[in-house]
Design a protein around this motif. Structure first.
Motif, PDB file in Angstrom:
ATOM      1  N   ASP A   1      73.405  42.892  49.410  1.00  0.00           N
ATOM      2  CA  ASP A   1      72.382  42.630  48.395  1.00  0.00           C
ATOM      3  C   ASP A   1      72.941  42.208  47.032  1.00  0.00           C
ATOM      4  O   ASP A   1      74.036  42.614  46.652  1.00  0.00           O
ATOM      5  N   ASP A   2      72.122  41.441  46.327  1.00  0.00           N
ATOM      6  CA  ASP A   2      72.153  41.227  44.885  1.00  0.00           C
ATOM      7  C   ASP A   2      72.761  39.906  44.423  1.00  0.00           C
ATOM      8  O   ASP A   2      72.390  39.397  43.386  1.00  0.00           O
ATOM      9  N   GLY A   3      73.763  39.350  45.122  1.00  0.00           N
ATOM     10  CA  GLY A   3      74.357  38.096  44.671  1.00  0.00           C
ATOM     11  C   GLY A   3      75.424  38.289  43.624  1.00  0.00           C
ATOM     12  O   GLY A   3      75.454  37.575  42.611  1.00  0.00           O
ATOM     13  N   HIS A   4      76.345  39.221  43.861  1.00  0.00           N
ATOM     14  CA  HIS A   4      77.464  39.492  42.956  1.00  0.00           C
ATOM     15  C   HIS A   4      78.659  38.610  43.323  1.00  0.00           C
ATOM     16  O   HIS A   4      78.828  38.233  44.481  1.00  0.00           O
ATOM     17  N   ARG A   5      79.496  38.303  42.348  1.00  0.00           N
ATOM     18  CA  ARG A   5      80.663  37.451  42.597  1.00  0.00           C
ATOM     19  C   ARG A   5      81.586  38.043  43.661  1.00  0.00           C
ATOM     20  O   ARG A   5      82.307  37.314  44.365  1.00  0.00           O
ATOM     21  N   LEU A   6      81.582  39.364  43.827  1.00  0.00           N
ATOM     22  CA  LEU A   6      82.435  39.999  44.836  1.00  0.00           C
ATOM     23  C   LEU A   6      81.927  39.798  46.260  1.00  0.00           C
ATOM     24  O   LEU A   6      82.598  40.177  47.220  1.00  0.00           O
ATOM     25  N   ASP A   7      80.753  39.187  46.397  1.00  0.00           N
ATOM     26  CA  ASP A   7      80.270  38.838  47.733  1.00  0.00           C
ATOM     27  C   ASP A   7      81.262  37.925  48.452  1.00  0.00           C
ATOM     28  O   ASP A   7      81.346  37.925  49.682  1.00  0.00           O
ATOM     29  N   VAL A   8      82.034  37.161  47.686  1.00  0.00           N
ATOM     30  CA  VAL A   8      83.034  36.273  48.289  1.00  0.00           C
ATOM     31  C   VAL A   8      84.087  37.091  49.028  1.00  0.00           C
ATOM     32  O   VAL A   8      84.487  36.752  50.149  1.00  0.00           O
ATOM     33  N   ARG A   9      84.531  38.185  48.416  1.00  0.00           N
ATOM     34  CA  ARG A   9      85.518  39.050  49.067  1.00  0.00           C
ATOM     35  C   ARG A   9      84.932  39.693  50.314  1.00  0.00           C
ATOM     36  O   ARG A   9      85.601  39.791  51.353  1.00  0.00           O
ATOM     37  N   LEU A  10      83.680  40.099  50.228  1.00  0.00           N
ATOM     38  CA  LEU A  10      83.027  40.721  51.374  1.00  0.00           C
ATOM     39  C   LEU A  10      82.878  39.712  52.505  1.00  0.00           C
ATOM     40  O   LEU A  10      83.106  40.034  53.684  1.00  0.00           O
ATOM     41  N   ALA A  11      82.524  38.480  52.165  1.00  0.00           N
ATOM     42  CA  ALA A  11      82.373  37.437  53.180  1.00  0.00           C
ATOM     43  C   ALA A  11      83.684  37.180  53.898  1.00  0.00           C
ATOM     44  O   ALA A  11      83.696  36.901  55.106  1.00  0.00           O
ATOM     45  N   GLU A  12      84.793  37.273  53.189  1.00  0.00           N
ATOM     46  CA  GLU A  12      86.101  37.071  53.821  1.00  0.00           C
ATOM     47  C   GLU A  12      86.356  38.128  54.888  1.00  0.00           C
ATOM     48  O   GLU A  12      86.934  37.827  55.950  1.00  0.00           O
ATOM     49  N   LEU A  13      85.922  39.366  54.639  1.00  0.00           N
ATOM     50  CA  LEU A  13      86.078  40.422  55.632  1.00  0.00           C
ATOM     51  C   LEU A  13      85.198  40.155  56.854  1.00  0.00           C
ATOM     52  O   LEU A  13      85.616  40.354  57.997  1.00  0.00           O
TER      53      LEU A  13
ATOM     54  N   ALA B   1      75.431  29.358  41.714  1.00  0.00           N
ATOM     55  CA  ALA B   1      74.986  28.399  42.726  1.00  0.00           C
ATOM     56  C   ALA B   1      76.119  27.885  43.610  1.00  0.00           C
ATOM     57  O   ALA B   1      75.954  27.803  44.832  1.00  0.00           O
ATOM     58  N   PRO B   2      77.292  27.533  43.057  1.00  0.00           N
ATOM     59  CA  PRO B   2      78.378  27.070  43.945  1.00  0.00           C
ATOM     60  C   PRO B   2      78.787  28.130  44.958  1.00  0.00           C
ATOM     61  O   PRO B   2      79.036  27.812  46.131  1.00  0.00           O
ATOM     62  N   GLY B   3      78.847  29.386  44.528  1.00  0.00           N
ATOM     63  CA  GLY B   3      79.196  30.465  45.439  1.00  0.00           C
ATOM     64  C   GLY B   3      78.149  30.674  46.510  1.00  0.00           C
ATOM     65  O   GLY B   3      78.475  30.948  47.676  1.00  0.00           O
ATOM     66  N   VAL B   4      76.873  30.558  46.133  1.00  0.00           N
ATOM     67  CA  VAL B   4      75.791  30.706  47.107  1.00  0.00           C
ATOM     68  C   VAL B   4      75.869  29.595  48.144  1.00  0.00           C
ATOM     69  O   VAL B   4      75.730  29.842  49.359  1.00  0.00           O
ATOM     70  N   ARG B   5      76.110  28.375  47.683  1.00  0.00           N
ATOM     71  CA  ARG B   5      76.207  27.254  48.633  1.00  0.00           C
ATOM     72  C   ARG B   5      77.384  27.450  49.589  1.00  0.00           C
ATOM     73  O   ARG B   5      77.286  27.147  50.785  1.00  0.00           O
ATOM     74  N   GLU B   6      78.485  27.974  49.077  1.00  0.00           N
ATOM     75  CA  GLU B   6      79.645  28.208  49.940  1.00  0.00           C
ATOM     76  C   GLU B   6      79.329  29.265  50.999  1.00  0.00           C
ATOM     77  O   GLU B   6      79.667  29.100  52.179  1.00  0.00           O
TER      78      GLU B   6
ATOM     79  N   GLY C   1      71.246  51.796  73.075  1.00  0.00           N
ATOM     80  CA  GLY C   1      70.589  50.524  72.823  1.00  0.00           C
ATOM     81  C   GLY C   1      69.903  50.497  71.466  1.00  0.00           C
ATOM     82  O   GLY C   1      69.771  51.517  70.789  1.00  0.00           O
ATOM     83  N   GLY C   2      69.496  49.311  71.055  1.00  0.00           N
ATOM     84  CA  GLY C   2      68.816  49.158  69.772  1.00  0.00           C
ATOM     85  C   GLY C   2      69.536  48.171  68.877  1.00  0.00           C
ATOM     86  O   GLY C   2      70.346  47.356  69.333  1.00  0.00           O
ATOM     87  N   VAL C   3      69.228  48.232  67.594  1.00  0.00           N
ATOM     88  CA  VAL C   3      69.827  47.352  66.596  1.00  0.00           C
ATOM     89  C   VAL C   3      70.596  48.199  65.591  1.00  0.00           C
ATOM     90  O   VAL C   3      70.014  49.050  64.912  1.00  0.00           O
ATOM     91  N   PHE C   4      71.892  47.957  65.497  1.00  0.00           N
ATOM     92  CA  PHE C   4      72.718  48.610  64.482  1.00  0.00           C
ATOM     93  C   PHE C   4      72.749  47.703  63.262  1.00  0.00           C
ATOM     94  O   PHE C   4      73.161  46.549  63.350  1.00  0.00           O
ATOM     95  N   HIS C   5      72.305  48.237  62.104  1.00  0.00           N
ATOM     96  CA  HIS C   5      72.201  47.437  60.880  1.00  0.00           C
ATOM     97  C   HIS C   5      72.977  48.113  59.763  1.00  0.00           C
ATOM     98  O   HIS C   5      72.583  49.158  59.245  1.00  0.00           O
ATOM     99  N   LEU C   6      74.105  47.503  59.405  1.00  0.00           N
ATOM    100  CA  LEU C   6      74.931  47.966  58.282  1.00  0.00           C
ATOM    101  C   LEU C   6      74.615  47.118  57.064  1.00  0.00           C
ATOM    102  O   LEU C   6      74.540  45.897  57.157  1.00  0.00           O
ATOM    103  N   TRP C   7      74.423  47.783  55.905  1.00  0.00           N
ATOM    104  CA  TRP C   7      74.117  47.015  54.691  1.00  0.00           C
ATOM    105  C   TRP C   7      74.785  47.663  53.486  1.00  0.00           C
ATOM    106  O   TRP C   7      75.254  48.803  53.542  1.00  0.00           O
ATOM    107  N   GLY C   8      74.827  46.920  52.399  1.00  0.00           N
ATOM    108  CA  GLY C   8      75.420  47.475  51.187  1.00  0.00           C
ATOM    109  C   GLY C   8      75.480  46.465  50.059  1.00  0.00           C
ATOM    110  O   GLY C   8      74.775  45.443  50.067  1.00  0.00           O
ATOM    111  N   HIS C   9      76.356  46.757  49.102  1.00  0.00           N
ATOM    112  CA  HIS C   9      76.539  45.917  47.918  1.00  0.00           C
ATOM    113  C   HIS C   9      78.040  45.747  47.687  1.00  0.00           C
ATOM    114  O   HIS C   9      78.764  46.753  47.626  1.00  0.00           O
ATOM    115  N   SER C  10      78.491  44.527  47.541  1.00  0.00           N
ATOM    116  CA  SER C  10      79.922  44.313  47.327  1.00  0.00           C
ATOM    117  C   SER C  10      80.405  44.988  46.056  1.00  0.00           C
ATOM    118  O   SER C  10      81.497  45.569  46.019  1.00  0.00           O
TER     119      SER C  10
END
Length: 232
Positions: A6-18, A45-50, A185-194
């Motif tokens: 959540d949220d759109g923080h610049r550290l989302d890039v690091r999380l995406a790499e993981l 915007a550039p980070g979101v597009r990436e 069975g079911g859906v495992f959903h992990l979420w958080g904030h970078s």
């Protein structure tokens, strides 16, 4: 299984790499003008597009206002404008939404539907059945919640030491839930904030969980949107 961030923080890039490292999907919920961040902490915007090249991008309002705290007209506009902004940025449709801070009322669910979203995630945890797609539940938050004692006790089969470990270590709790999902069975959903993972020094814990849940032949990996847009 699915993950969301959540949220759109610049550290989302690091999380995406993981996520990339372990071949995992992710839905990144972006609030382009998040009032809770310093200007330099927005992903931009550039980070979101990436991110959109490899992951699903979801709506999270334009400004991340707590919806029940503002007038209905303002809430509707923040939901609509956030969707429009992100769609203009990525050049595609946005079908998934996340309520800021998980706070919403019945009229906000209706607004999300009216704006053209097809699913909306809450912050309700400890579920392997998402339930209503516009009030979708999750399984584990990448954060140690001090109210999780009853859940830890139940997951540990009432064994005190095991319960204490699950209570104190959210990564152990996440792995236990994942194993329960494999079994039942079911859906495992992990979420958080970078930004929260970073503030708590939890990158190693997060990577441990991602490594454990990735690359399973018996697991179907989907984005949040694909849970409702992909047929069985």
């Amino acid at each position: 299984m699915t993950t969301s961030w959540d949220d759109g923080h610049r550290l989302d890039v690091r999380l995406a790499e993981l996520l990339d490292r372990y071949g995992l999907p992710g839905t990144f919920y972006i609030a382009p003008r998040n009032i809770e961040f310093e200007k330099g902490d927005h992903l931009g915007a550039p980070g979101v597009r990436e991110l959109a090249e490899r992951f699903e991008i979801g709506g999270h309002t334009l400004s991340h206002y707590r919806l029940p705290k503002i007038p209905d007209a303002a809430a509707r506009e923040d939901i609509r404008a956030g969707k429009q902004d992100v769609e203009d940025t990525i050049g595609g449709e946005v079908v998934s939404f996340c309520y800021p801070r998980g706070e919403y009322q019945a009229q906000h669910v209706a607004m999300v539907r009216e704006c053209g979203f097809r699913t909306a995630r809450t912050v309700r945890r400890h579920a392997l059945d998402p339930g209503d797609p516009f009030e979708a539940r999750t399984t584990v938050n990448a954060y140690a919640h001090r109210v999780d004692v009853p859940v830890a006790v139940r997951m540990a089969g009432r064994r005190p030491r095991a319960a204490a470990r699950l209570f104190l270590n959210w990564d152990d709790l996440a792995i236990a839930w994942f194993e329960a999902c494999l079994r039942d069975g079911g859906v495992f959903h992990l979420w958080g904030h970078s930004w929260e993972v970073d503030a708590r020094g939890d990158w190693a814990r997060l990577e441990r969980v991602l490594e454990h849940i990735g690359g399973r032949a018996d697991v179907r990996y989907l984005t949040n949107g694909e849970l409702v847009t992909t047929g069985d």
